[in-house]
Write a protein that holds these residues in place. Sequence first.
Motif, PDB file in Angstrom:
ATOM      1  N   ILE A  48      96.384   5.446   6.287  1.00  0.00           N
ATOM      2  CA  ILE A  48      94.935   5.212   6.288  1.00  0.00           C
ATOM      3  C   ILE A  48      94.306   6.360   7.067  1.00  0.00           C
ATOM      4  N   THR A  49      93.380   7.078   6.439  1.00  0.00           N
ATOM      5  CA  THR A  49      92.757   8.217   7.113  1.00  0.00           C
ATOM      6  C   THR A  49      91.314   7.912   7.475  1.00  0.00           C
ATOM      7  N   ALA A  50      90.924   8.361   8.656  1.00  0.00           N
ATOM      8  CA  ALA A  50      89.537   8.285   9.102  1.00  0.00           C
ATOM      9  C   ALA A  50      89.087   9.719   9.357  1.00  0.00           C
ATOM     10  N   TYR A  51      87.957  10.105   8.766  1.00  0.00           N
ATOM     11  CA  TYR A  51      87.503  11.495   8.841  1.00  0.00           C
ATOM     12  C   TYR A  51      86.106  11.540   9.443  1.00  0.00           C
ATOM     13  N   ILE A  52      85.954  12.296  10.525  1.00  0.00           N
ATOM     14  CA  ILE A  52      84.649  12.463  11.163  1.00  0.00           C
ATOM     15  C   ILE A  52      84.298  13.948  11.142  1.00  0.00           C
ATOM     16  N   PRO A  53      83.403  14.376  10.225  1.00  0.00           N
ATOM     17  CA  PRO A  53      83.083  15.802  10.087  1.00  0.00           C
ATOM     18  C   PRO A  53      82.092  16.312  11.119  1.00  0.00           C
ATOM     19  N   ASN A  54      81.295  15.413  11.685  1.00  0.00           N
ATOM     20  CA  ASN A  54      80.288  15.828  12.674  1.00  0.00           C
ATOM     21  C   ASN A  54      80.431  14.952  13.911  1.00  0.00           C
ATOM     22  N   PRO A  55      81.215  15.386  14.896  1.00  0.00           N
ATOM     23  CA  PRO A  55      81.543  14.523  16.031  1.00  0.00           C
ATOM     24  C   PRO A  55      80.558  14.601  17.201  1.00  0.00           C
ATOM     25  N   GLU A  63      85.424   3.759   9.068  1.00  0.00           N
ATOM     26  CA  GLU A  63      86.406   4.554   8.331  1.00  0.00           C
ATOM     27  C   GLU A  63      87.704   3.781   8.088  1.00  0.00           C
ATOM     28  N   ILE A  64      88.055   2.880   9.002  1.00  0.00           N
ATOM     29  CA  ILE A  64      89.316   2.142   8.830  1.00  0.00           C
ATOM     30  C   ILE A  64      89.106   0.782   8.168  1.00  0.00           C
ATOM     31  N   ILE A 110      96.901  -2.943   9.947  1.00  0.00           N
ATOM     32  CA  ILE A 110      97.371  -1.790   9.168  1.00  0.00           C
ATOM     33  C   ILE A 110      98.847  -1.528   9.449  1.00  0.00           C
ATOM     34  N   ALA A 111      99.207  -1.574  10.740  1.00  0.00           N
ATOM     35  CA  ALA A 111     100.601  -1.327  11.122  1.00  0.00           C
ATOM     36  C   ALA A 111     101.536  -2.387  10.539  1.00  0.00           C
TER      37      ALA A 111
END
Length: 305
Positions: free
Chosen positions: A73-80, A94-95, A119-120
Motif C-alpha cells: 500500500i503506497t501513500a504519496y505526498i508530493p507537497n509536504p 492515502e492509506i 494492512i499488516a
Amino acid sequence: MYIDHFGMRELPFTLTPNTRFFLQLPTHQEALNLLLVALGGGDGFIKVVGEVGTGKTMLCRTLLNALDKESCITAYIPNPYLSPEALRRNFALEIGIENALAIADFELVNRINQRLVEIAKDGLYTVLIVDEAQAMPEETIEALRLLTNLETESEKLFQVVLFGQPELDQLLSRPSLRQLLQRITFSCRLNTLPVAAVSHYLEQRASRAGYAGLSLFSSAAAKLIAKASGGVPRLVNILAHKSLMSAYGRGDSTIKKAHVIKAIEDTEGVDVPLMSGIAKLLLGSVIMTSSVCGMLYWATMRGLI
C-alpha cells in the motif's frame, strides 16, 4: 511541432516526468534498485537527495510504479509543506481512511494505527513516499518521526522514503532532528550526467519517442548540450527540445552544433561554453550559412521563391 518531421509518436524531451522515459543509466538505475531492496527488507527511513533537475520526481514516480500493488500500500505526498495535523490527515486518506477529515486529531493517530495493523494482517506492507521533503517544516518532520513509532512487536508498520534537494541534508542535520537522522538506514544521491551519458540519454529518449533513424544528435551537438547543461537532466531536456525545434525550422534532419547554439541563446541561465577564437569563427560561419539556408527553405515552402 516537429514530431512528424522526425518520425516520432510523441515529444521526447518534455519536462513532465514520464516514467516511460526513466533514465536507464547507472546512477538512477542503481538508486531505484537500492530503494526496492531497502523497502523489501523492511528498513524504516530511506533518503534520496539530488540537486534541482536531476530526476528525483521521475525516480519517485518510477518507484511508485515499480512497487507491487498486490503486496504494498503506497501513500504519496508530493507537497509536504504541511502542518503536523495536515500531514497525518493526508497520510490517513492515502492509506484508505475515508473519513479522515472528520476525525478529531487526537483520535486520528489511533485510527491510523488500526488501519496499519489491518494492512499488516492482510500480509501487505505500507510505504509513505514524500517528494520535495526539504520543504517540510521542522515540527512536521518530528510528527512524521513520531508516527513511525507505530509498530508491532516484530516490525515497523510502515516505511518512509524522503526525496529532497541538498537542503534536506541541512535540515536533518539540526540537533533537534538527530533522532530522525539516526533512523535513516539507507541514503543515496542523484548526480548530474557525465558527457558520455548525456549522448546515451538523448538517443534513448528519442528512440522511445518513436525515432527510428540513425543518431539524431551529432557527436558535437551532444557534447555541447552536455557542457552547457552541466549534465542536469532537466536542462538537457530543455536544450534538446529547443534544438529539435531549431532543426525543424530549418528543415534539417540531424541536430548539429548550430542548432544547439540557438537553443542555448534562447535559454535563460545557460551560456555557450568558452571556445577558442578559431572555433568561434568557424561556428559563426556555420550558423550564418545554416540561417540563410533556413530562410531559403521556408521561402520556397511558402511559394515566395
